[in-house]
Design a protein around this motif. Structure first.
Motif, PDB file in Angstrom:
ATOM      1  N   VAL A  25       0.847  -1.184   0.000  1.00 35.55           N
ATOM      2  CA  VAL A  25       0.000   0.000   0.000  1.00 35.55           C
ATOM      3  C   VAL A  25       0.886   1.240   0.000  1.00 35.55           C
ATOM      4  O   VAL A  25       1.935   1.271   0.646  1.00 35.55           O
ATOM      5  CB  VAL A  25      -0.924   0.000   1.244  1.00 35.55           C
ATOM      6  N   ILE A  26       0.443   2.258  -0.725  1.00 37.19           N
ATOM      7  CA  ILE A  26       1.121   3.547  -0.727  1.00 37.19           C
ATOM      8  C   ILE A  26       0.138   4.617  -0.242  1.00 37.19           C
ATOM      9  O   ILE A  26      -1.074   4.423  -0.286  1.00 37.19           O
ATOM     10  CB  ILE A  26       1.687   3.926  -2.109  1.00 37.19           C
ATOM     11  N   ALA A  27       0.688   5.740   0.205  1.00 38.12           N
ATOM     12  CA  ALA A  27      -0.119   6.925   0.514  1.00 38.12           C
ATOM     13  C   ALA A  27       0.352   8.021  -0.430  1.00 38.12           C
ATOM     14  O   ALA A  27       1.562   8.165  -0.658  1.00 38.12           O
ATOM     15  CB  ALA A  27       0.054   7.343   1.966  1.00 38.12           C
ATOM     16  N   TYR A  28      -0.593   8.781  -0.965  1.00 41.84           N
ATOM     17  CA  TYR A  28      -0.251   9.808  -1.937  1.00 41.84           C
ATOM     18  C   TYR A  28      -1.273  10.943  -1.863  1.00 41.84           C
ATOM     19  O   TYR A  28      -2.408  10.735  -1.436  1.00 41.84           O
ATOM     20  CB  TYR A  28      -0.190   9.224  -3.355  1.00 41.84           C
ATOM     21  N   PRO A  29      -0.876  12.153  -2.270  1.00 41.40           N
ATOM     22  CA  PRO A  29      -1.791  13.292  -2.199  1.00 41.40           C
ATOM     23  C   PRO A  29      -2.863  13.225  -3.279  1.00 41.40           C
ATOM     24  O   PRO A  29      -2.605  12.786  -4.400  1.00 41.40           O
ATOM     25  CB  PRO A  29      -0.874  14.499  -2.405  1.00 41.40           C
ATOM     26  N   THR A  30      -4.069  13.671  -2.918  1.00 43.73           N
ATOM     27  CA  THR A  30      -5.189  13.750  -3.854  1.00 43.73           C
ATOM     28  C   THR A  30      -5.819  15.141  -3.755  1.00 43.73           C
ATOM     29  O   THR A  30      -5.252  16.031  -3.122  1.00 43.73           O
ATOM     30  CB  THR A  30      -6.251  12.659  -3.562  1.00 43.73           C
ATOM     31  N   GLU A  31      -6.999  15.285  -4.319  1.00 42.48           N
ATOM     32  CA  GLU A  31      -7.668  16.584  -4.364  1.00 42.48           C
ATOM     33  C   GLU A  31      -7.957  17.172  -2.993  1.00 42.48           C
ATOM     34  O   GLU A  31      -7.868  18.382  -2.805  1.00 42.48           O
ATOM     35  CB  GLU A  31      -9.013  16.478  -5.112  1.00 42.48           C
ATOM     36  N   SER A  32      -8.365  16.329  -2.027  1.00 34.98           N
ATOM     37  CA  SER A  32      -8.812  16.870  -0.736  1.00 34.98           C
ATOM     38  C   SER A  32      -8.053  16.334   0.469  1.00 34.98           C
ATOM     39  O   SER A  32      -8.196  16.867   1.563  1.00 34.98           O
ATOM     40  CB  SER A  32     -10.309  16.598  -0.542  1.00 34.98           C
ATOM     41  N   ALA A 123      -3.230  17.068 -10.392  1.00 37.27           N
ATOM     42  CA  ALA A 123      -2.175  16.697 -11.345  1.00 37.27           C
ATOM     43  C   ALA A 123      -1.215  15.647 -10.786  1.00 37.27           C
ATOM     44  O   ALA A 123      -0.781  14.751 -11.517  1.00 37.27           O
ATOM     45  CB  ALA A 123      -1.406  17.942 -11.785  1.00 37.27           C
ATOM     46  N   GLU A 124      -0.880  15.726  -9.507  1.00 37.27           N
ATOM     47  CA  GLU A 124       0.058  14.755  -8.934  1.00 37.27           C
ATOM     48  C   GLU A 124      -0.553  13.355  -8.892  1.00 37.27           C
ATOM     49  O   GLU A 124       0.104  12.379  -9.255  1.00 37.27           O
ATOM     50  CB  GLU A 124       0.492  15.193  -7.539  1.00 37.27           C
ATOM     51  N   ALA A 125      -1.793  13.244  -8.456  1.00 32.36           N
ATOM     52  CA  ALA A 125      -2.445  11.932  -8.393  1.00 32.36           C
ATOM     53  C   ALA A 125      -2.594  11.356  -9.794  1.00 32.36           C
ATOM     54  O   ALA A 125      -2.347  10.159 -10.015  1.00 32.36           O
ATOM     55  CB  ALA A 125      -3.801  12.049  -7.702  1.00 32.36           C
ATOM     56  N   VAL A 136      -6.154   2.268  -6.367  1.00 23.60           N
ATOM     57  CA  VAL A 136      -7.231   2.447  -5.406  1.00 23.60           C
ATOM     58  C   VAL A 136      -7.020   3.811  -4.780  1.00 23.60           C
ATOM     59  O   VAL A 136      -5.884   4.255  -4.576  1.00 23.60           O
ATOM     60  CB  VAL A 136      -7.197   1.329  -4.335  1.00 23.60           C
ATOM     61  N   SER A 137      -8.112   4.504  -4.510  1.00 24.04           N
ATOM     62  CA  SER A 137      -8.030   5.829  -3.898  1.00 24.04           C
ATOM     63  C   SER A 137      -9.098   5.937  -2.821  1.00 24.04           C
ATOM     64  O   SER A 137     -10.262   6.173  -3.113  1.00 24.04           O
ATOM     65  CB  SER A 137      -8.230   6.921  -4.956  1.00 24.04           C
ATOM     66  N   ARG A 168       1.656  17.622  -2.419  1.00 23.90           N
ATOM     67  CA  ARG A 168       0.741  18.631  -1.892  1.00 23.90           C
ATOM     68  C   ARG A 168      -0.693  18.216  -2.180  1.00 23.90           C
ATOM     69  O   ARG A 168      -1.045  17.917  -3.310  1.00 23.90           O
ATOM     70  CB  ARG A 168       1.032  19.975  -2.537  1.00 23.90           C
ATOM     71  N   VAL A 169      -1.504  18.226  -1.126  1.00 20.90           N
ATOM     72  CA  VAL A 169      -2.931  17.951  -1.261  1.00 20.90           C
ATOM     73  C   VAL A 169      -3.579  19.136  -1.983  1.00 20.90           C
ATOM     74  O   VAL A 169      -3.194  20.285  -1.773  1.00 20.90           O
ATOM     75  CB  VAL A 169      -3.562  17.743   0.143  1.00 20.90           C
ATOM     76  N   GLY A 170      -4.569  18.836  -2.835  1.00 21.51           N
ATOM     77  CA  GLY A 170      -5.288  19.883  -3.552  1.00 21.51           C
ATOM     78  C   GLY A 170      -6.133  20.728  -2.613  1.00 21.51           C
ATOM     79  O   GLY A 170      -6.232  20.455  -1.411  1.00 21.51           O
ATOM     80  N   GLY A 171      -6.775  21.729  -3.146  1.00 20.24           N
ATOM     81  CA  GLY A 171      -7.517  22.684  -2.338  1.00 20.24           C
ATOM     82  C   GLY A 171      -8.966  22.326  -2.047  1.00 20.24           C
ATOM     83  O   GLY A 171      -9.667  23.094  -1.394  1.00 20.24           O
TER      84      GLY A 171
END
Length: 188
Positions: A25-32, A123-125, A136-137, A168-171
């Motif tokens: 499993v990985i953790a990664y930044p998304t929109e929120s 964009a990062e996700a 999976v998100s 960076r997490v989105g806004g």
């Protein structure tokens, strides 16, 4: 306000790819918030995500992709008109429930015959999905707790059970809207 896109370096991407291939499993930044991700076709990885969250098996999980081409193996065949309707919303903060293909494991779709999918406007996700494949998100937090907003919080909460990617997490304040594609009904 736009921020520069942060994509992990080649060495970290190789580690992430190896982790995913091994059912990790990985953790990664998304929109929120930060998301927990894994290979959507790996049963062991899906069980790990569900256990880390303490999430019921029947709920199902969301899959993000960089393109509709990445989603085709996961959903029933779509007409050109349906693809055009989807792409009018993507990339964007809208998750659609589409009929799942036969390849999709019940752990991924839960008790449903549909699969929740999105091409994110983060964009990062989206870049990670382009490099690593569909992911999976699901929000990086134990079920019922506040979503984690930083790599540091993910490392503190989950430790070595996952590989946390910087970014960076989105806004967006709220998670993606979920719409049943067949009926148009907004579920979240």
């Amino acid at each position: 306000m736009h921020f520069p896109v942060h994509i992990p370096g080649a060495a970290l991407l190789r580690r992430a790819r190896a982790r995913l291939k091994a059912g990790g499993v990985i953790a990664y930044p998304t929109e929120s918030c930060y998301g927990l991700g894994c290979d959507p076709l790996n049963a062991r990885a899906l069980r790990r995500v569900i256990a880390m969250k303490g999430r019921p098996n029947h709920k199902g999980l969301i899959v993000i992709a960089a393109s509709i081409d990445q989603l085709r193996p996961l959903v029933a065949p779509l007409s050109r008109d349906d693809e055009a309707r989807l792409m009018a919303h993507w990339p964007g903060p809208v998750t659609f429930l589409l009929p799942a293909s036969r390849r999709v494991l019940p752990l991924l779709r839960g008790r449903h015959r549909t699969l929740a999918v999105r091409i994110p406007d983060h964009a990062e996700a989206r870049s990670l999905a382009a490099v690593l494949g569909p992911l999976v998100s699901t929000s990086a937090n134990p079920a019922g707790q506040v979503s984690l907003k930083s790599a540091r919080a993910c490392k503190k909460t989950f430790g070595e059970r996952l590989l946390t990617l910087p970014g960076r997490v989105g806004g967006r304040r709220a998670p993606s809207t979920i719409i049943d594609f067949a009926s148009g009904r907004v579920l979240r």
